[in-house]
Enzyme design. Structure first.
Site, PDB file in Angstrom:
ATOM      1  N   PRO A   1       0.819  -1.206   0.000  1.00  0.00           N
ATOM      2  CA  PRO A   1       0.000   0.000   0.000  1.00  0.00           C
ATOM      3  C   PRO A   1       0.855   1.260   0.000  1.00  0.00           C
ATOM      4  O   PRO A   1       1.621   1.491   0.926  1.00  0.00           O
ATOM      5  CB  PRO A   1      -0.800  -0.109   1.312  1.00  0.00           C
ATOM      6  CG  PRO A   1      -0.617  -1.493   1.796  1.00  0.00           C
ATOM      7  CD  PRO A   1       0.659  -1.979   1.225  1.00  0.00           C
ATOM      8  N   GLU A   2       0.732   2.032  -1.037  1.00  0.00           N
ATOM      9  CA  GLU A   2       1.336   3.359  -1.039  1.00  0.00           C
ATOM     10  C   GLU A   2       0.219   4.347  -0.714  1.00  0.00           C
ATOM     11  O   GLU A   2      -0.924   3.959  -0.496  1.00  0.00           O
ATOM     12  CB  GLU A   2       1.994   3.647  -2.395  1.00  0.00           C
ATOM     13  CG  GLU A   2       3.173   2.712  -2.663  1.00  0.00           C
ATOM     14  CD  GLU A   2       4.450   3.434  -3.075  1.00  0.00           C
ATOM     15  OE1 GLU A   2       4.577   4.640  -2.809  1.00  0.00           O
ATOM     16  OE2 GLU A   2       5.311   2.777  -3.673  1.00  0.00           O
TER      17      GLU A   2
END
Length: 270
Positions: free
Chosen positions: A2-3
């Site tokens: 997850p960015e």
DNA sequence: CCACGCTCCTGCGCGC
DNA sequence: TGCGCGCAGGAGCGTG
């Protein structure tokens, strides 16, 4: 992993169904994440209503009357809102139940974090000292230029430093620098003012595009299967070692920078 | 202040 | 429906 765009999509995905709902039960199956899940969470949260879900950097902030749950997804974390009757699976470490719905954290690699904090955000060591949000107006080319003035490190490492700007992870660091036509290994302090303006714009555009692409996956937060909030974009350079640059056709190169895979086009980026 | 290496953990890809 | 190995990666933290 997850960015920031994925985290923001997650924020929206859980805020919509859960804001205004009251916690009934907290179930911790595996407290050992990056730090132990705050042990008192199970006694503190029940009876409290979720007032809002905010985000600061890649931290999700679940607001309750008595304090805030600071939640980080690490590398492999995901959150979903499910019917309480759905059985937890392997790596489902935490449930925050709201009656017949449950907010469920899955995190195979356990790099995530779930911490209870009372008081202002800035008084928490993880939140104090964070740089500007990349999508906020306060993140400016001039401010970036000033922040880089004494930095000898590679520009890619600098934009991944959360005191310079938050939320730029390994993938989008390479992508932003490609779009700004700047070599990842360039010493940060060597960037001109105009390069900083360009880089600022491209960081925002890169994250903004990813966020727009992820918005369409919002419904997945209410489904039992499928990966919520994750979306595969077509990258300019990330993961494309040896493949032709999408702009000029020159083979994309890969190198290590701070022990992280870094991708760039040797022709487009100077 | 700045830079760098270590650390947490597991799924995955690889070679055999 | 193999097995053992080594790597990747977010980001805080300790050290120099």
């Amino acid at each position: 992993m997850p960015e920031l765009p994925e985290v923001e999509v997650t924020r929206r995905g859980i805020a919509a169904p859960l804001t205004g709902q009251t916690v009934t039960v907290v179930t911790v199956r595996q407290p050992r994440l990056r730090w132990p899940i705050t042990p008192q969470l199970a006694s503190i949260l029940p009876g409290q209503t979720l007032l809002d879900v905010d985000r600061r950097a890649k931290y999700l902030l679940l607001r309750f009357a008595r304090g805030t749950v600071i939640l980080h997804l690490g590398m492999s974390g995901s959150l979903r809102v499910l019917d309480s009757s759905i059985k937890p699976e392997k790596h489902d470490h935490l449930d925050i139940s709201f009656g017949d719905r449950v907010l469920r954290l899955r995190d195979p690699r356990r790099f995530g974090a779930v911490l209870w904090h009372e008081g202002e955000d800035e008084t928490h060591p993880l939140l104090s000292g964070l740089g500007p949000e990349p999508l906020a107006d306060r993140f400016t080319g001039a401010g970036l230029h000033a922040a880089l003035a004494r930095r000898q490190c590679a520009i890619k490492l600098a934009i991944m430093d959360s005191s310079v700007v938050v939320g730029v992870g390994n993938i989008y660091a390479s992508e932003s620098l490609f779009r700004a036509r700047i070599r990842p290994g360039t010493a940060a302090r060597r960037l001109s003012r105009s390069q900083c303006e360009r880089l600022r714009d491209e960081i925002r555009a890169t994250l903004g595009d990813a966020l727009a692409a992820g918005g369409s996956t919002l419904r997945d937060f209410l489904h039992a299967d499928g990966e919520p909030g994750y979306f595969q974009q077509s990258y300019f350079v990330y993961g494309r070692d040896g493949q032709p640059c999408r702009i000029c056709g020159t083979p994309v190169r890969m190198r290590r920078l701070g022990a992280r895979s870094t991708f760039f086009c040797p022709a487009c980026q100077r």
